[in-house]
Design a protein around this motif. Structure first.
Motif, mmCIF file in Angstrom:
data_model
loop_
_atom_site.group_PDB
_atom_site.id
_atom_site.type_symbol
_atom_site.label_atom_id
_atom_site.label_comp_id
_atom_site.label_asym_id
_atom_site.label_seq_id
_atom_site.Cartn_x
_atom_site.Cartn_y
_atom_site.Cartn_z
ATOM 1 N N TYR A 159 -4.186 -2.114 0.350
ATOM 2 C CA TYR A 159 -4.435 -1.349 -0.874
ATOM 3 C C TYR A 159 -5.693 -0.502 -0.738
ATOM 4 O O TYR A 159 -6.780 -1.021 -0.519
ATOM 5 N N LEU A 160 -5.527 0.817 -0.905
ATOM 6 C CA LEU A 160 -6.669 1.722 -0.829
ATOM 7 C C LEU A 160 -7.420 1.635 -2.150
ATOM 8 O O LEU A 160 -7.034 2.238 -3.146
ATOM 9 N N VAL A 161 -8.537 0.891 -2.159
ATOM 10 C CA VAL A 161 -9.197 0.573 -3.423
ATOM 11 C C VAL A 161 -10.315 1.539 -3.775
ATOM 12 O O VAL A 161 -10.598 1.761 -4.955
ATOM 13 N N THR A 162 -10.984 2.113 -2.787
ATOM 14 C CA THR A 162 -12.065 3.045 -3.104
ATOM 15 C C THR A 162 -12.413 3.878 -1.877
ATOM 16 O O THR A 162 -12.096 3.496 -0.738
ATOM 17 N N ALA A 300 5.100 5.892 6.725
ATOM 18 C CA ALA A 300 4.128 6.061 5.644
ATOM 19 C C ALA A 300 3.792 4.716 5.019
ATOM 20 O O ALA A 300 4.649 3.833 4.887
ATOM 21 N N PHE A 301 2.526 4.578 4.593
ATOM 22 C CA PHE A 301 2.024 3.372 3.932
ATOM 23 C C PHE A 301 1.292 3.796 2.661
ATOM 24 O O PHE A 301 0.480 4.727 2.699
ATOM 25 N N SER A 302 1.567 3.105 1.545
ATOM 26 C CA SER A 302 0.886 3.426 0.294
ATOM 27 C C SER A 302 0.873 2.210 -0.612
ATOM 28 O O SER A 302 1.711 1.304 -0.475
ATOM 29 N N ASP A 303 -0.074 2.200 -1.561
ATOM 30 C CA ASP A 303 -0.182 1.094 -2.513
ATOM 31 C C ASP A 303 1.122 0.914 -3.284
ATOM 32 O O ASP A 303 1.661 1.876 -3.844
ATOM 33 N N TYR A 304 1.610 -0.316 -3.350
ATOM 34 C CA TYR A 304 2.787 -0.698 -4.117
ATOM 35 C C TYR A 304 4.051 0.032 -3.660
ATOM 36 O O TYR A 304 4.955 0.296 -4.441
ATOM 37 N N TYR A 305 4.077 0.341 -2.367
ATOM 38 C CA TYR A 305 5.279 0.835 -1.713
ATOM 39 C C TYR A 305 5.474 0.063 -0.411
ATOM 40 O O TYR A 305 4.500 -0.360 0.215
#
Length: 537
Positions: A159-162, A300-305
């Protein structure tokens, strides 16, 4: 005459007064009970008789929630009369909620009867022992300081948080919740770099940040070698077709065999053949400086996917077997990827390790994912490092099977596992995987072989591969590949013809078959082989 004019004025004015949009929220209050119930659905409904315009959505604790919609959501959002949009309001798993922050309000600014609608939020669990950790460091290129480089932190490597920018001296500083992190740096004209001189999330080193602790992480960026080889495209949500607005994209060769080519560039880039770029806020990406022309997979990688590959059909491809590699030799555009949503909004964890059958054990570039047996949904993923250990977090209650995958190799599958109120944490799970390249293994052994289908279980499509060895005479093989049910009845004929020696792959669609156990049998002259497969609908 005057009387008729007055009636007309009253009627006209009444129509004008009642012609207006009206926003209704269902529900208008939501509660997060505990870490296993972190996703709440809210419907935005226009109950008026003219189009409704939503201008913005604002809330105090912007880092607490991840919001997604079942339709494209770009301001201003227009809702026609009686139209609606469903919103998922997800409470982030890395958030430590103090008692003082258990109430919040989301403000929806619109042109309806009430210009500001309010969604009340209540968080029913909290942690008053919250503390933060601190990360700081310097970004350079050799000895030159790199200003305005973007340093991004990924909780649990997912998760990319900041993100934060380096100052004029290349320095950065950030405060983070306690937990495990990966960190990467992006800057125009430089390759994306991860902690400890890595170039991708698969091989990136992770670190644990404790409360009230600090960590120094420095970076030495590698300048892009402009080879003329590049790709670009757009990442979209498979449900809403909206653009995915953050994450990373990885371009990598099949099995990562080191290239036996000497070039003046970082050896890890050449040997691993892996490159990373960030997805931009408009959903687009571009990657320059691919050093060696050749075939690559794009993921591809992304939050909640769920991590998703590129394929020519532009369908969601979770497994590499559903993907299409592309030949990069020049500039390619419109390499677009459609991503499936991740449903990891629970609090369960499964940890364990991957075991390999004989020979060299290479656990790099490997992913593990959980699939719900009851709902046919994918739940979260984790990168398997050289230690062969993994932890899958944020799993809701339910029954799962875990899948490991590495490009070019058979998938590993676990036994059935269950996260329940009495069993929230599962340890010591062992998943076997065959670390022999599918195509190469068949050819090197030159033996008749029918491989296990992948994915398995599946719905509705799977792939079946087999290898026909060389024959001393020049004659072809007489081949039959058929599918049978548990009673032995033939339900499908996939191959019934002569074939030359070699490796074959068959796509099988089971749309017309019901859930259950089936067998597929390969007959080639005197050779016979049978495998079992499972359809889950």
């Amino acid at each position: 005459m005057h009387y008729k004019f007055t009636i007309f004025f009253i009627v006209f004015n009444s129509v004008f007064l009642f012609a207006q949009p009206k926003l209704k929220l269902e529900p208008d209050e939501i509660e997060f009970e505990d870490r296993f119930y972190r996703n709440k659905n809210v419907y935005f409904i226009n109950t008026g008789n003219t189009p409704l315009r939503i201008d913005s959505l604002q809330y105090k604790k912007s880092n607490y929630y991840f919001l997604r919609f079942n339709k494209p959501w770009e301001y201003p959002v227009i809702l026609q009369p009686n139209d609606s949009v469903k919103m998922d309001c997800i409470l982030e798993s890395y958030v430590y909620v103090p008692a003082a922050d258990t109430s919040d309000t989301l403000f929806i600014f619109n042109n309806g009867e009430k210009s500001i609608e309010r969604l009340k939020v209540k968080i029913k669990y909290f942690d008053n022992f919250y503390g933060a950790g601190y990360v700081y460091g310097k970004v350079v290129n050799n000895v030159s300081e790199v200003a305005n480089a973007k340093v991004s932190f990924f909780f649990n490597n997912n998760y990319l948080v900041t993100s934060t920018l380096t100052d004029s001296n290349g320095n950065y500083y950030v405060e983070l919740p306690p937990g495990q992190y990966a960190v990467a740096v992006e800057k125009d004209s430089f390759y994306v770099s991860y902690y400890k001189d890595q170039f991708d999330p698969f091989n990136a080193d992770v670190f644990y940040l404790y409360r009230d602790s600090s960590k120094i992480i420095d970076f030495n960026l590698e300048r892009i070698t402009y080879s003329g080889n590049s790709i670009s495209g757009i990442i979209t949500d498979s449900l809403s077709n909206a653009r995915v607005k953050k994450g990373v994209l990885v371009v990598r060769t099949g099995t990562h065999t080191p290239n036996k080519i000497s070039v003046n560039a970082n050896s890890k880039l050449v040997q691993n053949g892996i490159y990373t770029t960030f997805i931009k806020p408009d959903g687009s990406y571009s990657l320059n400086g691919i050093l060696i022309p050749g075939y690559y997979y794009v993921q591809a990688f992304s939050d909640y996917y769920i991590p998703s590959f590129y394929n020519f059909a532009n369908k969601s491809a979770v497994f590499w077997q559903q993907a299409d590699s592309i030949f990069i030799n020049g500039s390619l555009s419109n390499i677009n990827i459609n991503m499936k949503r991740d449903s990891s909004v629970g609090g369960g964890k499964i940890s364990g390790f991957v075991t390999a059958d004989g020979g060299n054990t290479e656990f790099s570039d490997m992913l593990i994912m959980a699939k719900s047996i009851e709902h046919e949904l994918w739940y979260n993923y984790a990168f398997i490092k050289e230690t062969n250990e993994f932890t899958l977090a944020d799993l809701p209650y339910g029954k799962y099977m875990l899948y490991t995958q590495k490009i070019g190799f058979n998938n590993g599958v676990s036994n059935q596992l269950e996260i329940s109120p009495s069993n929230k944490l599962i340890f010591g799970v062992s998943i076997p995987i065959s670390l022999s390249n599918l195509n190469d293994a068949f050819i090197k052994s030159d033996e008749f072989r029918l491989n296990q289908n992948y994915p398995n279980p599946f719905n509705p499509e799977t792939k079946i591969t087999y290898y026909l060895p060389s024959k001393f005479e020049s004659k072809n093989w007489v081949v039959q590949l058929k599918v049978f049910d548990l009673l032995g009845s033939e339900v499908a004929v996939l191959v019934n013809e002569e074939k030359t020696s070699g490796f074959y792959e068959i796509n099988f669609n089971a749309n017309n078959l019901s859930s259950g156990v089936y067998f597929y049998r390969l007959i080639a002259d005197q050779y016979v082989a049978t495998q079992k497969m499972i359809i889950v609908k």
